[in-house]
Design a protein around this motif. Structure first.
Motif, PDB file in Angstrom:
ATOM      1  N   ASP A  56     -67.895  45.766 -35.765  1.00  0.00           N
ATOM      2  CA  ASP A  56     -68.131  47.154 -36.153  1.00  0.00           C
ATOM      3  C   ASP A  56     -67.005  47.994 -35.561  1.00  0.00           C
ATOM      4  N   THR A  57     -66.424  48.885 -36.358  1.00  0.00           N
ATOM      5  CA  THR A  57     -65.313  49.703 -35.866  1.00  0.00           C
ATOM      6  C   THR A  57     -65.771  50.789 -34.901  1.00  0.00           C
ATOM      7  N   ASP A  58     -67.046  51.190 -34.996  1.00  0.00           N
ATOM      8  CA  ASP A  58     -67.555  52.235 -34.105  1.00  0.00           C
ATOM      9  C   ASP A  58     -68.167  51.678 -32.828  1.00  0.00           C
ATOM     10  N   ASP A  59     -68.724  50.494 -32.889  1.00  0.00           N
ATOM     11  CA  ASP A  59     -69.370  49.873 -31.736  1.00  0.00           C
ATOM     12  C   ASP A  59     -68.927  48.412 -31.682  1.00  0.00           C
TER      13      ASP A  59
END
Length: 103
Positions: A56-59
């Motif tokens: 995941d790019t955010d997490d």
């Protein structure tokens, strides 16, 4: 070689094809497999080239599993052929019903 049961692999690939990328936990919930069993199944799908893991790019702690573009192309042609056959069968049954006086 896939080395995961056909039914198990098919169920995983069905979920991924239908829902897009999913976490291992979501796949486990969708199949009823334990987290240990799902990890092994994902490893085998990945080794066979059917799926891959994506962070995941955010997490960055979250990892998704998704089908490879080649696998998606194959499932698309597989399902489109089945849909075509189902429509053909439905049409034949409908014609039979109309000819028999049933609506």
């Amino acid at each position: 070689k896939l080395r995961v049961g056909f039914a198990k692999a098919g169920r995983l690939m069905d979920l991924l094809e239908r829902d897009g990328r999913l976490t291992a936990g979501e796949l486990a919930a969708g199949t009823g497999l334990t987290t240990g069993a799902i990890t092994t199944a994902i490893d085998r799908l990945e080794q066979a080239g059917f799926a891959h893991r994506v962070r995941d790019t955010d997490d960055r702690r979250r990892v998704y599993v998704e089908l490879t573009p080649e696998t998606l192309a194959g499932t698309s042609s597989f399902y489109s052929e089945h849909a075509r056959l189902a429509e053909e069968l439905y049409g034949a049954a409908r014609t039979f019903d109309l000819l028999a006086g049933r609506s």
